[in-house]
Design a protein around this motif. Structure first.
Motif, PDB file in Angstrom:
ATOM      1  N   GLY A   1       0.832  -1.203   0.000  1.00  0.00           N
ATOM      2  CA  GLY A   1       0.000   0.000   0.000  1.00  0.00           C
ATOM      3  C   GLY A   1       0.865   1.250   0.000  1.00  0.00           C
ATOM      4  N   VAL A   2       1.995   1.183   0.695  1.00  0.00           N
ATOM      5  CA  VAL A   2       2.914   2.321   0.767  1.00  0.00           C
ATOM      6  C   VAL A   2       3.488   2.616  -0.623  1.00  0.00           C
ATOM      7  CG1 VAL A   2       5.219   2.940   1.594  1.00  0.00           C
ATOM      8  CG2 VAL A   2       3.520   2.120   3.204  1.00  0.00           C
ATOM      9  N   GLN A   3       3.889   1.573  -1.340  1.00  0.00           N
ATOM     10  CA  GLN A   3       4.438   1.782  -2.688  1.00  0.00           C
ATOM     11  C   GLN A   3       3.368   2.338  -3.624  1.00  0.00           C
ATOM     12  OE1 GLN A   3       7.021   2.594  -4.893  1.00  0.00           O
ATOM     13  NE2 GLN A   3       8.048   0.946  -3.776  1.00  0.00           N
ATOM     14  N   ARG A   4       2.122   1.868  -3.476  1.00  0.00           N
ATOM     15  CA  ARG A   4       1.035   2.419  -4.315  1.00  0.00           C
ATOM     16  C   ARG A   4       0.869   3.916  -4.037  1.00  0.00           C
ATOM     17  NH1 ARG A   4      -1.883  -2.334  -2.624  1.00  0.00           N
ATOM     18  NH2 ARG A   4      -3.359  -1.048  -1.459  1.00  0.00           N
ATOM     19  N   LYS A   5       0.941   4.293  -2.726  1.00  0.00           N
ATOM     20  CA  LYS A   5       0.817   5.719  -2.360  1.00  0.00           C
ATOM     21  C   LYS A   5       1.920   6.540  -3.019  1.00  0.00           C
ATOM     22  CE  LYS A   5      -2.405   5.923   0.979  1.00  0.00           C
ATOM     23  NZ  LYS A   5      -3.638   6.624   0.740  1.00  0.00           N
ATOM     24  N   ILE A   6       3.154   5.999  -2.983  1.00  0.00           N
ATOM     25  CA  ILE A   6       4.288   6.738  -3.560  1.00  0.00           C
ATOM     26  C   ILE A   6       4.079   6.924  -5.067  1.00  0.00           C
ATOM     27  CG2 ILE A   6       6.773   6.578  -4.080  1.00  0.00           C
ATOM     28  CD1 ILE A   6       7.114   5.278  -1.275  1.00  0.00           C
ATOM     29  N   ILE A   7       3.642   5.863  -5.732  1.00  0.00           N
ATOM     30  CA  ILE A   7       3.410   5.951  -7.192  1.00  0.00           C
ATOM     31  C   ILE A   7       2.303   6.964  -7.488  1.00  0.00           C
ATOM     32  CG2 ILE A   7       2.526   4.658  -9.197  1.00  0.00           C
ATOM     33  CD1 ILE A   7       4.003   2.181  -8.028  1.00  0.00           C
ATOM     34  N   ILE A   8       1.219   6.901  -6.720  1.00  0.00           N
ATOM     35  CA  ILE A   8       0.085   7.816  -6.958  1.00  0.00           C
ATOM     36  C   ILE A   8       0.517   9.272  -6.721  1.00  0.00           C
ATOM     37  CG2 ILE A   8      -2.207   8.501  -6.094  1.00  0.00           C
ATOM     38  CD1 ILE A   8      -2.623   5.421  -5.518  1.00  0.00           C
ATOM     39  N   GLN A   9       1.327   9.456  -5.669  1.00  0.00           N
ATOM     40  CA  GLN A   9       1.822  10.794  -5.357  1.00  0.00           C
ATOM     41  C   GLN A   9       2.638  11.360  -6.534  1.00  0.00           C
ATOM     42  OE1 GLN A   9       2.717  11.304  -1.087  1.00  0.00           O
ATOM     43  NE2 GLN A   9       4.783  11.627  -1.838  1.00  0.00           N
ATOM     44  N   ILE A  10       3.487  10.518  -7.119  1.00  0.00           N
ATOM     45  CA  ILE A  10       4.304  10.971  -8.263  1.00  0.00           C
ATOM     46  C   ILE A  10       3.406  11.321  -9.450  1.00  0.00           C
ATOM     47  CG2 ILE A  10       6.005  10.215  -9.998  1.00  0.00           C
ATOM     48  CD1 ILE A  10       7.318   8.556  -7.735  1.00  0.00           C
ATOM     49  N   ILE A  11       2.389  10.488  -9.681  1.00  0.00           N
ATOM     50  CA  ILE A  11       1.465  10.751 -10.796  1.00  0.00           C
ATOM     51  C   ILE A  11       0.781  12.105 -10.597  1.00  0.00           C
ATOM     52  CG2 ILE A  11      -0.697   9.987 -11.891  1.00  0.00           C
ATOM     53  CD1 ILE A  11       0.210   7.076 -11.261  1.00  0.00           C
ATOM     54  N   ARG A  12       0.329  12.347  -9.373  1.00  0.00           N
ATOM     55  CA  ARG A  12      -0.358  13.622  -9.069  1.00  0.00           C
ATOM     56  C   ARG A  12       0.597  14.804  -9.199  1.00  0.00           C
ATOM     57  NH1 ARG A  12      -4.466  11.619 -10.335  1.00  0.00           N
ATOM     58  NH2 ARG A  12      -5.897  10.555  -8.940  1.00  0.00           N
ATOM     59  N   GLN A  13       1.817  14.643  -8.627  1.00  0.00           N
ATOM     60  CA  GLN A  13       2.789  15.754  -8.673  1.00  0.00           C
ATOM     61  C   GLN A  13       3.199  16.080 -10.109  1.00  0.00           C
ATOM     62  OE1 GLN A  13       5.822  14.320  -6.016  1.00  0.00           O
ATOM     63  NE2 GLN A  13       4.772  15.056  -4.187  1.00  0.00           N
TER      64      GLN A  13
ATOM     65  N   GLY B   1      -0.208  -0.754  10.597  1.00  0.00           N
ATOM     66  CA  GLY B   1       0.333  -1.609   9.541  1.00  0.00           C
ATOM     67  C   GLY B   1       1.171  -0.873   8.499  1.00  0.00           C
ATOM     68  N   ALA B   2       1.114   0.484   8.494  1.00  0.00           N
ATOM     69  CA  ALA B   2       1.827   1.223   7.444  1.00  0.00           C
ATOM     70  C   ALA B   2       3.334   1.069   7.583  1.00  0.00           C
ATOM     71  CB  ALA B   2       1.440   2.700   7.479  1.00  0.00           C
ATOM     72  N   VAL B   3       3.840   1.117   8.816  1.00  0.00           N
ATOM     73  CA  VAL B   3       5.285   1.043   9.004  1.00  0.00           C
ATOM     74  C   VAL B   3       5.794  -0.364   8.668  1.00  0.00           C
ATOM     75  CG1 VAL B   3       5.274   0.559  11.491  1.00  0.00           C
ATOM     76  CG2 VAL B   3       7.200   1.775  10.497  1.00  0.00           C
ATOM     77  N   ALA B   4       5.010  -1.380   8.988  1.00  0.00           N
ATOM     78  CA  ALA B   4       5.394  -2.762   8.626  1.00  0.00           C
ATOM     79  C   ALA B   4       5.393  -2.930   7.108  1.00  0.00           C
ATOM     80  CB  ALA B   4       4.440  -3.760   9.271  1.00  0.00           C
ATOM     81  N   ASP B   5       4.409  -2.317   6.446  1.00  0.00           N
ATOM     82  CA  ASP B   5       4.324  -2.360   4.989  1.00  0.00           C
ATOM     83  C   ASP B   5       5.553  -1.679   4.374  1.00  0.00           C
ATOM     84  OD1 ASP B   5       3.599  -2.319   2.326  1.00  0.00           O
ATOM     85  OD2 ASP B   5       1.798  -1.125   2.586  1.00  0.00           O
ATOM     86  N   PHE B   6       5.940  -0.523   4.934  1.00  0.00           N
ATOM     87  CA  PHE B   6       7.106   0.196   4.423  1.00  0.00           C
ATOM     88  C   PHE B   6       8.370  -0.643   4.612  1.00  0.00           C
ATOM     89  CE2 PHE B   6      10.633   3.238   4.906  1.00  0.00           C
ATOM     90  CZ  PHE B   6      10.524   3.924   3.711  1.00  0.00           C
ATOM     91  N   CYS B   7       8.464  -1.285   5.787  1.00  0.00           N
ATOM     92  CA  CYS B   7       9.634  -2.115   6.081  1.00  0.00           C
ATOM     93  C   CYS B   7       9.706  -3.297   5.095  1.00  0.00           C
ATOM     94  CB  CYS B   7       9.511  -2.616   7.526  1.00  0.00           C
ATOM     95  SG  CYS B   7      11.053  -3.118   8.224  1.00  0.00           S
ATOM     96  N   SER B   8       8.554  -3.896   4.820  1.00  0.00           N
ATOM     97  CA  SER B   8       8.488  -4.993   3.837  1.00  0.00           C
ATOM     98  C   SER B   8       8.963  -4.510   2.472  1.00  0.00           C
ATOM     99  CB  SER B   8       7.045  -5.501   3.678  1.00  0.00           C
ATOM    100  OG  SER B   8       6.639  -6.195   4.808  1.00  0.00           O
ATOM    101  N   GLU B   9       8.483  -3.339   2.070  1.00  0.00           N
ATOM    102  CA  GLU B   9       8.830  -2.820   0.740  1.00  0.00           C
ATOM    103  C   GLU B   9      10.311  -2.465   0.665  1.00  0.00           C
ATOM    104  OE1 GLU B   9       7.186  -3.133  -1.834  1.00  0.00           O
ATOM    105  OE2 GLU B   9       8.183  -1.803  -3.254  1.00  0.00           O
ATOM    106  N   LEU B  10      10.842  -1.944   1.771  1.00  0.00           N
ATOM    107  CA  LEU B  10      12.278  -1.639   1.823  1.00  0.00           C
ATOM    108  C   LEU B  10      13.087  -2.931   1.654  1.00  0.00           C
ATOM    109  CD1 LEU B  10      14.321   0.675   2.311  1.00  0.00           C
ATOM    110  CD2 LEU B  10      14.166   0.189   4.757  1.00  0.00           C
ATOM    111  N   CYS B  11      12.683  -3.975   2.384  1.00  0.00           N
ATOM    112  CA  CYS B  11      13.357  -5.279   2.288  1.00  0.00           C
ATOM    113  C   CYS B  11      13.235  -5.838   0.864  1.00  0.00           C
ATOM    114  CB  CYS B  11      12.738  -6.232   3.306  1.00  0.00           C
ATOM    115  SG  CYS B  11      13.622  -7.783   3.509  1.00  0.00           S
ATOM    116  N   ASN B  12      12.073  -5.665   0.267  1.00  0.00           N
ATOM    117  CA  ASN B  12      11.805  -6.117  -1.097  1.00  0.00           C
ATOM    118  C   ASN B  12      12.732  -5.401  -2.098  1.00  0.00           C
ATOM    119  OD1 ASN B  12      10.190  -7.455  -3.131  1.00  0.00           O
ATOM    120  ND2 ASN B  12       9.175  -5.510  -3.504  1.00  0.00           N
ATOM    121  N   MET B  13      12.840  -4.086  -1.966  1.00  0.00           N
ATOM    122  CA  MET B  13      13.679  -3.328  -2.899  1.00  0.00           C
ATOM    123  C   MET B  13      15.157  -3.670  -2.707  1.00  0.00           C
ATOM    124  SD  MET B  13      12.092   0.457  -3.504  1.00  0.00           S
ATOM    125  CE  MET B  13      11.840   1.002  -1.838  1.00  0.00           C
TER     126      MET B  13
END
Lengths: 125, 194
Positions: A11-23, B114-126
């Protein structure tokens, strides 16, 4: 104005992508899905209005490569432009993606800058 | 001819450090306040082939996040659950939220459950994806990865790892003068074209 479908299990990555699209000044309506199965559900009801799919590779349930392979086989959605946005950036992965969806319009490797994303999606939004 | 080889320690180290630096710079527009601290450690097993992964062993406070991803030599080994290695990310919750803000996220995006866990997962993924891309570009075979899993404090059952290779590399990364996250990397021998 066509919709953009963003498919990523984060969900965080989707937010980042959407933010870039909007910006970048693109005001298209954005649809979201957390994996390939959800994306199929979304496409099922929006296949006439989605104009671009941004898709991650590694996702639970149905991954991005299985999803775009399915999209390429269905005439009603096969021509929707697809751009992969993923950490999988080896030559073998690129070849695999283009082999399952020959009409793939772009391949962005994470981490990406906002400029990289804007340049690739601009022709389709 | 392809030969089964250990990815050289310096290749692993350079690939990991370059991966993390590029992600933190590109996604969060941040630079590390000092060079990463590296250690070679012997794996502590929870039980045979299950590596202990506890944030307190790395000096992180209660509530720290632990994300991990399995590494595989072939796609079929993912369904057989036979990893040849793992990448484990240990992170301080407060500094993860600070990194999220640096990535342009704000308000509820940072604070919601859950947002911070999601960010941590994505960081690990990248980090894992970038590490693989860099190792493969050195001529080693393709490595496959799972989706990340994130827990609080520890991975209770340990991280499964099918190898008798006994060592791992521990990387400590510092931002704002603090050890914001650490990474354990363990990888068995893989093929290299020579």
């Amino acid at each position: 104005m066509k919709q953009i479908l963003v498919v990523d299990d984060s969900g965080v990555q989707r937010k980042i992508i959407i933010q870039i699209i909007r910006q970048a000044g693109f005001n298209n309506e954005i649809l979201e899905a957390g994996n390939g199965e959800e994306a199929i559900q979304v496409l099922g009801s929006h296949f006439k209005t989605v104009g671009l799919i941004l898709c991650d590779w590694h996702m639970p349930e149905m991954n991005g490569i299985e999803f775009i392979e399915g999209v390429a086989k269905v005439p009603a959605v096969a021509n929707i432009p697809v751009v992969m946005v993923t950490t999988a950036g080896t030559e073998e992965k690129l070849k695999q993606a283009y082999s399952v969806h020959p009409n793939l319009k772009g391949y962005i490797v994470k981490p990406f800058t906002s400029d990289q994303l804007k340049v690739v999606i601009a022709p389709f939004v | 001819m392809p030969q089964l080889k250990l990815v050289l320690p310096n290749v692993q180290e350079q690939a990991m450090i370059a991966a993390v630096k590029s992600i933190v710079a590109t996604t969060c527009q941040e630079r590390f306040s000092q060079e990463p601290v590296l250690k070679r450690n012997h794996i502590k097993w929870n039980e045979k082939y299950r590596m202990l992964a506890r944030a307190k062993d790395k000096g992180f406070a209660e509530g720290a996040l632990v994300s991990w991803i399995g590494l595989f030599l072939a796609e079929r080994q993912i369904t057989q659950n036979q990893p040849c290695g793992a990448i484990i990310l240990y992170a301080d919750e407060y500094y993860m939220r600070k990194l999220m803000s640096a990535a342009g996220l704000s308000g509820e995006d940072v604070l919601k459950q859950g947002a911070v866990a999601d960010f941590c997962s994505e960081l690990c993924n990248m980090i894992t994806g970038q590490f693989i891309n860099r190792v493969v570009s050195e001529g080693y075979q393709e490595i496959f990865m799972t989706s990340p899993d994130t827990q609080i404090n520890e991975i209770p059952e340990g991280v499964k790892f099918n190898s008798d290779y006994a060592e791992y590399i521990e990387f400590g990364f510092f931002l704002w003068g603090k050890n914001v996250f650490s990474i354990d990397l363990t990888l068995s021998a893989i093929f290299k074209n020579e």
